[in-house]
Design a protein around this motif. Structure first.
Motif, PDB file in Angstrom:
ATOM      1  N   GLY A  45      49.599  47.177 -79.627  1.00 41.51           N
ATOM      2  CA  GLY A  45      48.683  48.232 -80.073  1.00 41.51           C
ATOM      3  C   GLY A  45      47.233  47.829 -79.904  1.00 41.51           C
ATOM      4  N   ALA A  46      46.911  46.591 -80.255  1.00 40.86           N
ATOM      5  CA  ALA A  46      45.540  46.097 -80.098  1.00 40.86           C
ATOM      6  C   ALA A  46      45.155  46.044 -78.624  1.00 40.86           C
ATOM      7  CB  ALA A  46      45.402  44.719 -80.740  1.00 40.86           C
ATOM      8  N   LEU A  47      46.084  45.608 -77.769  1.00 35.74           N
ATOM      9  CA  LEU A  47      45.801  45.563 -76.337  1.00 35.74           C
ATOM     10  C   LEU A  47      45.588  46.962 -75.764  1.00 35.74           C
ATOM     11  CD1 LEU A  47      48.239  42.722 -75.212  1.00 35.74           C
ATOM     12  CD2 LEU A  47      45.736  42.615 -75.398  1.00 35.74           C
ATOM     13  N   LEU A  48      46.359  47.940 -76.255  1.00 39.38           N
ATOM     14  CA  LEU A  48      46.140  49.328 -75.833  1.00 39.38           C
ATOM     15  C   LEU A  48      44.748  49.814 -76.238  1.00 39.38           C
ATOM     16  CD1 LEU A  48      49.584  51.040 -76.545  1.00 39.38           C
ATOM     17  CD2 LEU A  48      48.524  50.631 -74.318  1.00 39.38           C
ATOM     18  N   LEU A  49      44.334  49.471 -77.460  1.00 41.47           N
ATOM     19  CA  LEU A  49      42.984  49.829 -77.893  1.00 41.47           C
ATOM     20  C   LEU A  49      41.940  49.174 -76.998  1.00 41.47           C
ATOM     21  CD1 LEU A  49      43.190  49.721 -81.788  1.00 41.47           C
ATOM     22  CD2 LEU A  49      42.535  51.668 -80.381  1.00 41.47           C
ATOM     23  N   MET A  50      42.143  47.905 -76.671  1.00 37.54           N
ATOM     24  CA  MET A  50      41.195  47.195 -75.801  1.00 37.54           C
ATOM     25  C   MET A  50      41.162  47.831 -74.411  1.00 37.54           C
ATOM     26  SD  MET A  50      39.904  45.028 -77.751  1.00 37.54           S
ATOM     27  CE  MET A  50      40.284  44.255 -79.291  1.00 37.54           C
ATOM     28  N   ALA A  51      42.318  48.253 -73.905  1.00 36.37           N
ATOM     29  CA  ALA A  51      42.350  48.930 -72.613  1.00 36.37           C
ATOM     30  C   ALA A  51      41.553  50.232 -72.694  1.00 36.37           C
ATOM     31  CB  ALA A  51      43.793  49.200 -72.191  1.00 36.37           C
ATOM     32  N   GLY A  52      41.677  50.928 -73.814  1.00 39.46           N
ATOM     33  CA  GLY A  52      40.883  52.137 -74.018  1.00 39.46           C
ATOM     34  C   GLY A  52      39.394  51.839 -74.028  1.00 39.46           C
ATOM     35  N   VAL A  53      39.011  50.744 -74.642  1.00 36.75           N
ATOM     36  CA  VAL A  53      37.604  50.336 -74.668  1.00 36.75           C
ATOM     37  C   VAL A  53      37.096  50.128 -73.246  1.00 36.75           C
ATOM     38  CG1 VAL A  53      36.051  48.424 -75.271  1.00 36.75           C
ATOM     39  CG2 VAL A  53      37.635  49.329 -76.975  1.00 36.75           C
ATOM     40  N   VAL A  54      37.879  49.427 -72.437  1.00 37.48           N
ATOM     41  CA  VAL A  54      37.476  49.169 -71.050  1.00 37.48           C
ATOM     42  C   VAL A  54      37.336  50.485 -70.289  1.00 37.48           C
ATOM     43  CG1 VAL A  54      38.231  48.138 -68.868  1.00 37.48           C
ATOM     44  CG2 VAL A  54      38.430  46.841 -71.001  1.00 37.48           C
ATOM     45  N   LEU A  55      38.290  51.397 -70.468  1.00 34.88           N
ATOM     46  CA  LEU A  55      38.213  52.685 -69.774  1.00 34.88           C
ATOM     47  C   LEU A  55      37.012  53.504 -70.230  1.00 34.88           C
ATOM     48  CD1 LEU A  55      41.975  53.722 -69.680  1.00 34.88           C
ATOM     49  CD2 LEU A  55      40.518  53.059 -67.756  1.00 34.88           C
ATOM     50  N   ILE A  56      36.739  53.503 -71.531  1.00 32.88           N
ATOM     51  CA  ILE A  56      35.606  54.265 -72.052  1.00 32.88           C
ATOM     52  C   ILE A  56      34.290  53.698 -71.531  1.00 32.88           C
ATOM     53  CG2 ILE A  56      34.288  54.763 -74.163  1.00 32.88           C
ATOM     54  CD1 ILE A  56      37.064  55.039 -75.567  1.00 32.88           C
ATOM     55  N   GLN A  57      34.172  52.382 -71.524  1.00 36.47           N
ATOM     56  CA  GLN A  57      32.906  51.751 -71.147  1.00 36.47           C
ATOM     57  C   GLN A  57      32.712  51.666 -69.636  1.00 36.47           C
ATOM     58  OE1 GLN A  57      30.487  51.186 -73.202  1.00 36.47           O
ATOM     59  NE2 GLN A  57      29.141  50.391 -71.649  1.00 36.47           N
ATOM     60  N   PHE A  58      33.778  51.388 -68.900  1.00 38.53           N
ATOM     61  CA  PHE A  58      33.627  51.111 -67.474  1.00 38.53           C
ATOM     62  C   PHE A  58      34.386  52.071 -66.568  1.00 38.53           C
ATOM     63  CE2 PHE A  58      33.335  47.011 -69.756  1.00 38.53           C
ATOM     64  CZ  PHE A  58      31.988  46.755 -69.510  1.00 38.53           C
ATOM     65  N   GLY A  59      35.140  53.005 -67.121  1.00 38.28           N
ATOM     66  CA  GLY A  59      35.984  53.886 -66.321  1.00 38.28           C
ATOM     67  C   GLY A  59      35.215  54.729 -65.327  1.00 38.28           C
ATOM     68  N   ASP A  60      34.082  55.290 -65.716  1.00 40.33           N
ATOM     69  CA  ASP A  60      33.310  56.149 -64.814  1.00 40.33           C
ATOM     70  C   ASP A  60      32.782  55.365 -63.616  1.00 40.33           C
ATOM     71  OD1 ASP A  60      33.758  58.342 -66.391  1.00 40.33           O
ATOM     72  OD2 ASP A  60      31.825  58.230 -67.419  1.00 40.33           O
ATOM     73  N   SER A  61      32.244  54.179 -63.864  1.00 36.48           N
ATOM     74  CA  SER A  61      31.686  53.400 -62.748  1.00 36.48           C
ATOM     75  C   SER A  61      32.798  52.912 -61.829  1.00 36.48           C
ATOM     76  CB  SER A  61      30.841  52.235 -63.251  1.00 36.48           C
ATOM     77  OG  SER A  61      31.612  51.376 -64.067  1.00 36.48           O
ATOM     78  N   ALA A  62      33.948  52.573 -62.395  1.00 34.38           N
ATOM     79  CA  ALA A  62      35.061  52.137 -61.553  1.00 34.38           C
ATOM     80  C   ALA A  62      35.572  53.313 -60.711  1.00 34.38           C
ATOM     81  CB  ALA A  62      36.189  51.583 -62.420  1.00 34.38           C
ATOM     82  N   ALA A  63      35.642  54.500 -61.303  1.00 32.63           N
ATOM     83  CA  ALA A  63      36.104  55.677 -60.572  1.00 32.63           C
ATOM     84  C   ALA A  63      35.137  56.020 -59.444  1.00 32.63           C
ATOM     85  CB  ALA A  63      36.269  56.864 -61.516  1.00 32.63           C
ATOM     86  N   ARG A  64      33.829  55.905 -59.690  1.00 29.10           N
ATOM     87  CA  ARG A  64      32.835  56.190 -58.652  1.00 29.10           C
ATOM     88  C   ARG A  64      32.937  55.185 -57.500  1.00 29.10           C
ATOM     89  NH1 ARG A  64      29.630  57.616 -63.065  1.00 29.10           N
ATOM     90  NH2 ARG A  64      28.728  55.531 -63.199  1.00 29.10           N
ATOM     91  N   SER A  65      33.187  53.925 -57.836  1.00 34.12           N
ATOM     92  CA  SER A  65      33.265  52.909 -56.777  1.00 34.12           C
ATOM     93  C   SER A  65      34.539  53.058 -55.948  1.00 34.12           C
ATOM     94  CB  SER A  65      33.171  51.509 -57.371  1.00 34.12           C
ATOM     95  OG  SER A  65      34.330  51.218 -58.130  1.00 34.12           O
ATOM     96  N   LEU A  66      35.570  53.666 -56.510  1.00 34.75           N
ATOM     97  CA  LEU A  66      36.813  53.871 -55.768  1.00 34.75           C
ATOM     98  C   LEU A  66      36.830  55.176 -54.995  1.00 34.75           C
ATOM     99  CD1 LEU A  66      39.401  52.645 -58.436  1.00 34.75           C
ATOM    100  CD2 LEU A  66      38.635  51.434 -56.402  1.00 34.75           C
ATOM    101  N   ALA A  67      35.920  56.104 -55.330  1.00 32.59           N
ATOM    102  CA  ALA A  67      35.904  57.405 -54.686  1.00 32.59           C
ATOM    103  C   ALA A  67      35.440  57.256 -53.234  1.00 32.59           C
ATOM    104  CB  ALA A  67      34.979  58.347 -55.439  1.00 32.59           C
ATOM    105  N   PRO A  68      36.030  58.050 -52.331  1.00 32.58           N
ATOM    106  CA  PRO A  68      35.598  58.007 -50.930  1.00 32.58           C
ATOM    107  C   PRO A  68      34.176  58.522 -50.779  1.00 32.58           C
ATOM    108  CG  PRO A  68      37.295  59.694 -51.258  1.00 32.58           C
ATOM    109  CD  PRO A  68      37.117  58.982 -52.567  1.00 32.58           C
ATOM    110  N   ALA A  69      33.436  57.935 -49.876  1.00 35.98           N
ATOM    111  CA  ALA A  69      32.050  58.342 -49.623  1.00 35.98           C
ATOM    112  C   ALA A  69      32.037  59.699 -48.934  1.00 35.98           C
ATOM    113  CB  ALA A  69      31.346  57.304 -48.752  1.00 35.98           C
ATOM    114  N   GLY A  70      31.039  60.481 -49.264  1.00 39.61           N
ATOM    115  CA  GLY A  70      30.885  61.703 -48.510  1.00 39.61           C
ATOM    116  C   GLY A  70      30.849  62.865 -49.321  1.00 39.61           C
TER     117      GLY A  70
END
Length: 162
Positions: free
Chosen positions: A137-162
């Motif tokens: 449960g704690a690890l799931l919460l930590m995974a949520g923290v990572v997604l909340i804090q860094f999810g947008d930037s990771a998604a942008r870096s994985l998105a195709p250019a154009g």
């Protein structure tokens, strides 16, 4: 304790968490107006006292025993210092991290510390040993923290250019 009482306690805990973003966002604006985060922290704590005193009077709570208070170990007087840390850091960090980012990271710190406090029964808490389900449960919460804090930037870096 009955089911309705338990649900009531759970809802109060959710409410306690829900007021934190409001407090932090309001204090940011107060810091801007007063010129420094520490003035906002001070003002917030003074307002807390001014709100709490009439409640204590209305409930006709007896004064605490001075003899007992003088015998308390020093660590029991540190709770307010932790409150100052949280309020002051929220005022400084929330504008940089965003409300969800700051509170997700604060929750990660709270969860990690809470697990240690519970596991060892520190400060008179009931021992709740770390088990696999609690760790998961704690690890799931930590995974949520990572997604909340860094999810947008990771998604942008994985998105195709154009």
């Amino acid at each position: 304790m009955g089911t309705m009482q338990w649900v009531g306690l759970l809802l109060l805990a959710v409410f306690a968490g829900a007021v934190v973003p409001f407090q932090s966002a309001i204090n940011i604006n107060l810091a801007r107006g007063l010129g420094h985060p520490l003035w906002a922290t001070f003002t917030s704590l003074v307002v807390s006292v001014l709100v709490l005193l009439p409640v204590i009077v209305a409930l006709r709570l007896p004064l605490p025993s001075l003899a007992f208070a003088c015998k308390l170990p020093l660590w029991m007087w540190t709770g307010g210092a932790f409150g100052v840390c949280f309020v002051a850091l929220a005022v400084v960090l929330l504008p940089k991290l965003g409300a969800s980012g700051f509170l997700a990271l604060a929750l990660a710190g709270q969860m990690t510390t809470s697990i240690v406090l519970d596991h060892f029964g520190l400060f008179g808490l009931v021992e709740k040993h770390l088990t696999l389900p609690r760790l998961f449960g704690a690890l799931l919460l930590m995974a949520g923290v990572v997604l909340i804090q860094f999810g947008d930037s990771a998604a942008r870096s994985l998105a195709p250019a154009g």
